[in-house]
Motif scaffolding. Structure first.
Motif, PDB file in Angstrom:
ATOM      1  N   GLU A 207       3.668  10.724   9.664  1.00 26.89           N
ATOM      2  CA  GLU A 207       2.714  10.250  10.678  1.00 26.89           C
ATOM      3  C   GLU A 207       1.237  10.349  10.290  1.00 26.89           C
ATOM      4  O   GLU A 207       0.474   9.431  10.565  1.00 26.89           O
ATOM      5  CB  GLU A 207       2.966  10.975  12.006  1.00 26.89           C
ATOM      6  CG  GLU A 207       4.170  10.392  12.730  1.00 26.89           C
ATOM      7  CD  GLU A 207       4.825  11.372  13.695  1.00 26.89           C
ATOM      8  OE1 GLU A 207       4.164  12.368  14.053  1.00 26.89           O
ATOM      9  OE2 GLU A 207       5.991  11.131  14.061  1.00 26.89           O
ATOM     10  N   PRO A 208       0.823  11.437   9.627  1.00 25.42           N
ATOM     11  CA  PRO A 208      -0.620  11.559   9.336  1.00 25.42           C
ATOM     12  C   PRO A 208      -1.201  10.410   8.518  1.00 25.42           C
ATOM     13  O   PRO A 208      -2.415  10.187   8.549  1.00 25.42           O
ATOM     14  CB  PRO A 208      -0.716  12.868   8.557  1.00 25.42           C
ATOM     15  CG  PRO A 208       0.472  13.660   8.973  1.00 25.42           C
ATOM     16  CD  PRO A 208       1.546  12.650   9.215  1.00 25.42           C
ATOM     17  N   TYR A 209      -0.363   9.662   7.802  1.00 22.83           N
ATOM     18  CA  TYR A 209      -0.884   8.554   6.985  1.00 22.83           C
ATOM     19  C   TYR A 209      -1.191   7.318   7.820  1.00 22.83           C
ATOM     20  O   TYR A 209      -1.841   6.392   7.357  1.00 22.83           O
ATOM     21  CB  TYR A 209       0.120   8.184   5.886  1.00 22.83           C
ATOM     22  CG  TYR A 209       0.373   9.304   4.901  1.00 22.83           C
ATOM     23  CD1 TYR A 209      -0.534   9.574   3.875  1.00 22.83           C
ATOM     24  CD2 TYR A 209       1.512  10.097   4.995  1.00 22.83           C
ATOM     25  CE1 TYR A 209      -0.306  10.611   2.969  1.00 22.83           C
ATOM     26  CE2 TYR A 209       1.742  11.135   4.106  1.00 22.83           C
ATOM     27  CZ  TYR A 209       0.831  11.384   3.097  1.00 22.83           C
ATOM     28  OH  TYR A 209       1.055  12.407   2.213  1.00 22.83           O
ATOM     29  N   GLN A 210      -0.667   7.318   9.080  1.00 23.86           N
ATOM     30  CA  GLN A 210      -0.792   6.135   9.929  1.00 23.86           C
ATOM     31  C   GLN A 210      -2.250   5.685  10.070  1.00 23.86           C
ATOM     32  O   GLN A 210      -2.561   4.510   9.990  1.00 23.86           O
ATOM     33  CB  GLN A 210      -0.187   6.457  11.306  1.00 23.86           C
ATOM     34  CG  GLN A 210       0.306   5.239  12.057  1.00 23.86           C
ATOM     35  CD  GLN A 210       1.274   4.375  11.233  1.00 23.86           C
ATOM     36  OE1 GLN A 210       2.298   4.864  10.770  1.00 23.86           O
ATOM     37  NE2 GLN A 210       0.913   3.105  10.997  1.00 23.86           N
ATOM     38  N   GLU A 211      -3.116   6.674  10.228  1.00 23.35           N
ATOM     39  CA  GLU A 211      -4.535   6.387  10.438  1.00 23.35           C
ATOM     40  C   GLU A 211      -5.128   5.621   9.245  1.00 23.35           C
ATOM     41  O   GLU A 211      -5.961   4.732   9.411  1.00 23.35           O
ATOM     42  CB  GLU A 211      -5.268   7.706  10.604  1.00 23.35           C
ATOM     43  CG  GLU A 211      -6.458   7.629  11.527  1.00 23.35           C
ATOM     44  CD  GLU A 211      -7.104   9.006  11.682  1.00 23.35           C
ATOM     45  OE1 GLU A 211      -8.334   9.074  11.647  1.00 23.35           O
ATOM     46  OE2 GLU A 211      -6.350  10.004  11.807  1.00 23.35           O
ATOM     47  N   LYS A 241      -0.463  -7.997  -1.563  1.00 25.15           N
ATOM     48  CA  LYS A 241      -0.383  -9.455  -1.713  1.00 25.15           C
ATOM     49  C   LYS A 241      -0.326 -10.139  -0.339  1.00 25.15           C
ATOM     50  O   LYS A 241      -1.019 -11.115  -0.085  1.00 25.15           O
ATOM     51  CB  LYS A 241       0.884  -9.789  -2.511  1.00 25.15           C
ATOM     52  CG  LYS A 241       0.844 -11.144  -3.177  1.00 25.15           C
ATOM     53  CD  LYS A 241       1.963 -11.294  -4.183  1.00 25.15           C
ATOM     54  CE  LYS A 241       3.187 -11.894  -3.523  1.00 25.15           C
ATOM     55  NZ  LYS A 241       4.339 -11.930  -4.430  1.00 25.15           N
ATOM     56  N   ASN A 242       0.478  -9.555   0.552  1.00 25.35           N
ATOM     57  CA  ASN A 242       0.653 -10.165   1.873  1.00 25.35           C
ATOM     58  C   ASN A 242      -0.363  -9.666   2.896  1.00 25.35           C
ATOM     59  O   ASN A 242      -0.245  -9.935   4.086  1.00 25.35           O
ATOM     60  CB  ASN A 242       2.068  -9.899   2.387  1.00 25.35           C
ATOM     61  CG  ASN A 242       3.106 -10.454   1.445  1.00 25.35           C
ATOM     62  OD1 ASN A 242       2.868 -11.477   0.786  1.00 25.35           O
ATOM     63  ND2 ASN A 242       4.241  -9.783   1.330  1.00 25.35           N
ATOM     64  N   LYS A 243      -1.341  -8.907   2.403  1.00 21.13           N
ATOM     65  CA  LYS A 243      -2.375  -8.348   3.283  1.00 21.13           C
ATOM     66  C   LYS A 243      -1.786  -7.604   4.481  1.00 21.13           C
ATOM     67  O   LYS A 243      -2.228  -7.749   5.605  1.00 21.13           O
ATOM     68  CB  LYS A 243      -3.350  -9.438   3.715  1.00 21.13           C
ATOM     69  CG  LYS A 243      -4.039 -10.054   2.515  1.00 21.13           C
ATOM     70  CD  LYS A 243      -5.237 -10.887   2.916  1.00 21.13           C
ATOM     71  CE  LYS A 243      -6.027 -11.236   1.689  1.00 21.13           C
ATOM     72  NZ  LYS A 243      -6.361 -12.616   1.512  1.00 21.13           N
ATOM     73  N   GLU A 244      -0.744  -6.838   4.198  1.00 20.12           N
ATOM     74  CA  GLU A 244      -0.167  -5.989   5.242  1.00 20.12           C
ATOM     75  C   GLU A 244      -0.566  -4.549   4.925  1.00 20.12           C
ATOM     76  O   GLU A 244      -0.845  -4.235   3.775  1.00 20.12           O
ATOM     77  CB  GLU A 244       1.360  -6.021   5.200  1.00 20.12           C
ATOM     78  CG  GLU A 244       1.967  -7.358   5.513  1.00 20.12           C
ATOM     79  CD  GLU A 244       3.451  -7.407   5.076  1.00 20.12           C
ATOM     80  OE1 GLU A 244       4.004  -8.503   5.169  1.00 20.12           O
ATOM     81  OE2 GLU A 244       3.998  -6.368   4.644  1.00 20.12           O
ATOM     82  N   ALA A 245      -0.573  -3.723   5.961  1.00 19.18           N
ATOM     83  CA  ALA A 245      -0.812  -2.296   5.683  1.00 19.18           C
ATOM     84  C   ALA A 245       0.012  -1.464   6.654  1.00 19.18           C
ATOM     85  O   ALA A 245      -0.254  -1.440   7.848  1.00 19.18           O
ATOM     86  CB  ALA A 245      -2.290  -1.964   5.816  1.00 19.18           C
ATOM     87  N   SER A 246       1.030  -0.805   6.094  1.00 19.38           N
ATOM     88  CA  SER A 246       1.769   0.135   6.929  1.00 19.38           C
ATOM     89  C   SER A 246       2.143   1.349   6.082  1.00 19.38           C
ATOM     90  O   SER A 246       1.843   1.394   4.890  1.00 19.38           O
ATOM     91  CB  SER A 246       3.020  -0.538   7.508  1.00 19.38           C
ATOM     92  OG  SER A 246       3.822  -1.016   6.458  1.00 19.38           O
TER      93      SER A 246
END
Lengths: 368, 355
Positions: A207-211, A241-246
Motif C-alpha cells: 500500500e505505501p507505494y500507492q501514493e 509505454k501505455n502511460k499507466e501507473a499502478s
C-alpha cells in the motif's frame, strides 16, 4: 531449491529478454526511452550478478537509487562511531560499514590501531557480546532500512526484557517511501518507473507505494532472481509505454498486501518517524526513525553524550548525484581512478551493493 | 563439570578457562626446554609421530635422493575458529602445503610442521589438532620428517599457528606454466567451489545449527596422479585457495592477451554453500577452496581428464566450467539468466553485508 531454480531458467530468461528487446524497439521507433530506477541495493547487486544490463536494449536504462544503507550513511556517522571506539566502547557493526570513509578515517583503520570493533552478521550477536563484556559499554551501529530495522528492534526488545545495561544503538535508520517521494518531487530527476525493493516491502507491504503511483510513476515490487527482475522490467516498460501507473506486486511469494504487521508494530513500539540526513540527498522529513522517549536510554547519542555531525565529504565525490540517479558512476572523475573497491573514496564504492562498486565490477564486460 | 567461559577478544571468540577449575592447558613452561617441555614432546609429539624419522628427535631430517626434480613449498596457517565444520587448522596446514606441491604436477613426499601455541590453549584442543595432522599426513601420503613447537604468552598469538613445508617429486610428463595457457583451452574444476571459506564464515557467525556448509579441506594428490597419462596436454593447474576461483582466474589472465569465459550453469556449488552465500552476501567464487584443483588443458583431453577425476570420490563433482579465448585479461561469466558479467577480484577481507 528446485523452486528457486525455476526463477533462474535460462530458456524463460531468454524469452523474457527477447520480449524486453521487442518492447524496447517498438519504443525506440517512437523516439522514446525508459529510465527505471532500482531503489534497493540488493536489486543493484542481483542485476549486476545476473548480467541483466547486458540483456536490455539501449533505450531501457537502469539507474540505481538510494537503497543501499551504507551508501546513504553520512561521513559524520562514521566519525561518531570511531569517536566512541576511541573512548573504549566496544563497537559492533555489519561488515560493510568497516571500510566506509568518514571525514578522516574509517572503522577498519581504527580497528587496525587497536579499537575494539567487532563485525557481526546478525544484530542478535550484539546481545552475546554485551553479556560477555558486562564491564564495558557496547554500541551497535544500527543502520539500515525497514528490513534491517525489524531485527535490530527485536534485539532491542530482548535487551530490554533481559535488563541488559551496557548496550546502546547508534542509529541512522532510513525509510524508503519518503526518499522515493523526495526523488519524484525533484523535477530535475528523470525517473519513469521504480523497481521496488523486495525485502523492505515484505515489512511495509504494498500500500505505501500507492501514493507514488498516483503521482504518475509506475511501481513494481520484485524478487531477486533473474526471472523476477526481467518480468518486473517488462511490466514497468509496458506501463511506461501505455502511460499507466499502478503498483504491481510480482513478489507475492514473500510480500503480503499489508506487509508484516507484527514487525511494523514492534518498530512502532520503540521508534517514531523523524527527519533523517541522507548522503547526497540531504535532509528528508520523516525519512528516518528516532527512539521514543521511553527508550532513550538505548540511544547511544544520548547515553554517551555525542552528536552525529555533518562530516566532511571527499572533494569532488559525486555519490550524492549518483544515488539520485542523475549521473552514472563513470561521469565521476574519481571513479576507477582515485576511487576503487580497494580504496574507496565515496560510500557508493564501499558497499558491495553500492552503485559504483556494482558498476566497477560488472560494467566493463559490456565494453568489449 | 568443567566450565569454559566464552570470551570475545577482538573479532574472535576465545575459550578462556576458569582458573578455579583444573583444566589441562598449554603453559609457557611447555615451550621452555625443561621437564614440561620434554613431557610435551614425549607424550604428545613422539606418541603420534615417533614411528618415523622423528624417532630420535634429530636436529634435521636426512632425505633420500630423488630421481626426478624436487618441488618445495611452504605456507603458514591461521584460522578462526581453529576447528570448523569439515576440518581444523591441523588438516588445513597439511593439505595446504601438500596441494601446493601436487598442483605443480608433483607427488608430495615429506612435510615439516612448526607450531606456535598461545599459552592457555586447552591441551585437548592441541591433541585434536596433532591427531588431525597425523591423519591428514597419512591420507596425503606424506611423512612428517621434522618439526618444532613454541609457546608464546597469552595474547601474542591467536590460539595456534602452524607453518608447514612440503617437498615432493615432479611426476614425469608434467610441464606446467601459466604461459602455456592458450585460446581454446578448456577450464576444469575438480569439485564444488567455495566450501571452505563459506564453512569458516558460517561458523564464525554461528549461522547454521545443521546442514551448513562443510570445508572441502582434502589432499588433491590422487586427482593429480590419476591424470598423469594426459600430463603433456595439461597446461596449468592451481588450487583456488585464498580469494577463491575468481582470484585464481584473475591472476592467471592478468596482463595477458586472453579472456576466460565461464558458464555459470556448469560451476558446481553445493546447496549449503549457496544458502550461506545468499545469507552472507558473499560470492561463492570469492570463497576459498582447500581441496580443489582448477586446471587448464587442451580441449582434446578435457573429457578424458574429467572421466579420470570422476572415478575418484574427491572428483565426483568435477566439471568443465569454461574456455579460454583471445582477449585482454578479463574473467567473464555467462550467467544462468543468459547475461554476461565481469568476475572481479574479491576485496581483501570477506565481510557479511547489511541486508
Amino acid at each position: 531449491m528446485k523452486y528457486l531454480r525455476e526463477f533462474h531458467d535460462p530458456a524463460t530468461a531468454a524469452a523474457l529478454a527477447k520480449e524486453l528487446a521487442y518492447a524496447g524497439n517498438s519504443f525506440a521507433r517512437s523516439g522514446r526511452s525508459a529510465v527505471i530506477m532500482e531503489v534497493c541495493g540488493t536489486h543493484t547487486m542481483a542485476i549486476a550478478r545476473h548480467g541483466i544490463r547486458s540483456l536490455l536494449p539501449p533505450n531501457i536504462q537502469l539507474i540505481s537509487g538510494p537503497g543501499c544503507p551504507v551508501c546513504v550513511t553520512e561521513p559524520g556517522y562514521i566519525d561518531t562511531a570511531i569517536e566512541l571506539a576511541r573512548r573504549g566502547v566496544i563497537v559492533v557493526t555489519f561488515g560493510d560499514l568497516l571500510a566506509v570513509p568518514g571525514s578522516e578515517s574509517s572503522l577498519a583503520n581504527a580497528r587496525a590501531a587497536g579499537a575494539r570493533i567487532v563485525v557481526c552478521y546478525s544484530p542478535a550477536e550484539t546481545l552475546r557480546i554485551a553479556a560477555q563484556h558486562q564491564n564495558s559499554e557496547v554500541v551497535f551501529l544500527a543502520v539500515g532500512f525497514e528490513t534491517t530495522i525489524a531485527p535490530i528492534v527485536s534485539t532491542l526488545e530482548a535487551a530490554s526484557k533481559n535488563g541488559v545495561k551496557n548496550l546502546s544503538f547508534l542509529t541512522a535508520f532510513k525509510r524508503v517511501i519518503p526518499a522515493m517521494k523526495a526523488l519524484v518531487s525533484d523535477t530535475s530527476n528523470r525517473i519513469d518507473a521504480f523497481l521496488c525493493p523486495g525485502h523492505v516491502s515484505a515489512i511495509i507491504g504494498v500500500e505505501p507505494y500507492q501514493e507514488i503511483a498516483t503521482s504518475g510513476i509506475p511501481c513494481v515490487i520484485a524478487g531477486f532472481e533473474p526471472i523476477d527482475i526481467l518480468q518486473a522490467l517488462l511490466k514497468l516498460v509496458d506501463m511506461v509505454k501505455n502511460k499507466e501507473a499502478s503498483v504491481i506486486n510480482l513478489y507475492s511469494r514473500v510480500v503480503r498486501q499489508r506487509g508484516n504487521p507484527k514487525a511494523q508494530e514492534l518498530i512502532d513500539t520503540f521508534l517514531v518517524p523523524s527527519a533523517a540526513r541522507w548522503r547526497g540527498l540531504g535532509e528528508i522529513p520523516d525519512s528516518g526513525f528516532s527512539f521514543r522517549e521511553t527508550w532513550r536510554h538505548f540511544d547511544a547519542e544520548a547515553r554517551h553524550g555525542v552528536r552525529i555531525p555533518e562530516g566532511r565529504q571527499y572533494r569532488g565525490c559525486l555519490c550524492g548525484e549518483i544515488v539520485k540517479g542523475k549521473i552514472p558512476p563513470e561521469q565521476c572523475s574519481h571513479f576507477g581512478r582515485k576511487c576503487t573497491p580497494e580504496s574507496p573514496v565515496g560510500p557508493c564504492m564501499v558497499s558491495s551493493e553500492g552503485t559504483c562498486a556494482a558498476y566497477y565490477k560488472y560494467i566493463s564486460v559490456q565494453r568489449s | 563439570m568443567r566450565r569454559i567461559l566464552q570470551v570475545y577478544f577482538g573479532t574472535k571468540e576465545l575459550k578462556v578457562l576458569d582458573p578455579m577449575e583444573n583444566i589441562q592447558m598449554i603453559e609457557l613452561a611447555h615451550g621452555g626446554g625443561g621437564r614440561l617441555a620434554r613431557s610435551l614432546v614425549r607424550d604428545e609429539i613422539l606418541s603420534r609421530f615417533g614411528d618415523g624419522p622423528l624417532r630420535n628427535l634429530p636436529d634435521a631430517a636426512v632425505l633420500a635422493s630423488l630421481k626426478g626434480k624436487a618441488v618445495f613449498t611452504t605456507d603458514s596457517y591461521v584460522v578462526q575458529p581453529l576447528e570448523f565444520p569439515g576440518g581444523d587448522i591441523g588438516k588445513l596446514a597439511v593439505h595446504g602445503s601438500v596441494n601446493d606441491v601436487a598442483v605443480c604436477g608433483a607427488k608430495p613426499l615429506w612435510l615439516s610442521v612448526a607450531i606456535i601455541v598461545e599459552e592457555g590453549l586447552p591441551l585437548a584442543t592441541f591433541r585434536r589438532v596433532l591427531d588431525s595432522i597425523r591423519a591428514a599426513a597419512d591420507d596425503s601420503g606424506v611423512t612428517v620428517v621434522t618439526g618444532d613447537t613454541k609457546v608464546v604468552p597469552h595474547g601474542q598469538a591467536d590460539g595456534l599457528y602452524i607453518t608447514t613445508a612440503c617437498v615432493g617429486e615432479l611426476i614425469e610428463g608434467f610441464n606446467l606454466d601459466v604461459s602455456l595457457i592458450r585460446p581454446g583451452d578448456a577450464i576444469l574444476v575438480s569439485g564444488t567451489i567455495g566450501d571452505h571459506g563459506m564453512a569458516v564464515m558460517a561458523a564464525r557467525h554461528h549461522l547454521f545449527t545443521k546442514d551448513g556448509p562443510e570445508s572441502d579441506t582434502a589432499p588433491v594428490h590422487r586427482l593429480i596422479a590419476e591424470i598423469a597419462p594426459f600430463a603433456k596436454d595439461v597446461h596449468f593447474m592451481r588450487d583456488p585457495t585464498r580469494g577463491g576461483l575468481s582470484a585464481v582466474l584473475n591472476e592467471i589472465v592478468d596482463d595477458r592477451s586472453v579472456d576466460v569465459i565461464l558458464r555459470e550453469t556448469e560451476i558446481p556449488i553445493s546447496p549449503p554453500v549457496r544458502s550461506a552465500s545468499d545469507i552472507l552476501g558473499i560470492d561463492p567464487l570469492h570463497s576459498a577452496c582447500e581441496g580443489r584443483i582448477v586446471l587448464f588443458c587442451a580441449q582434446s583431453v578435457a573429457d578424458a581428464v574429467l572421466s579420470a577425476w570422476k572415478r575418484l570420490p574427491e572428483g565426483r563433482h568435477s566439471s568443465r566450467i569454461g574456455t579460454v579465448v583471445e582477449g585482454r585479461g578479463r574473467v567473464i561469466m555467462e550467467t544462468s539468466a543468459g547475461g554476461r558479467r565481469l568476475v572481479d577480484l574479491p576485496r581483501g577481507e570477506l565481510l557479511p553485508r547489511i541486508c
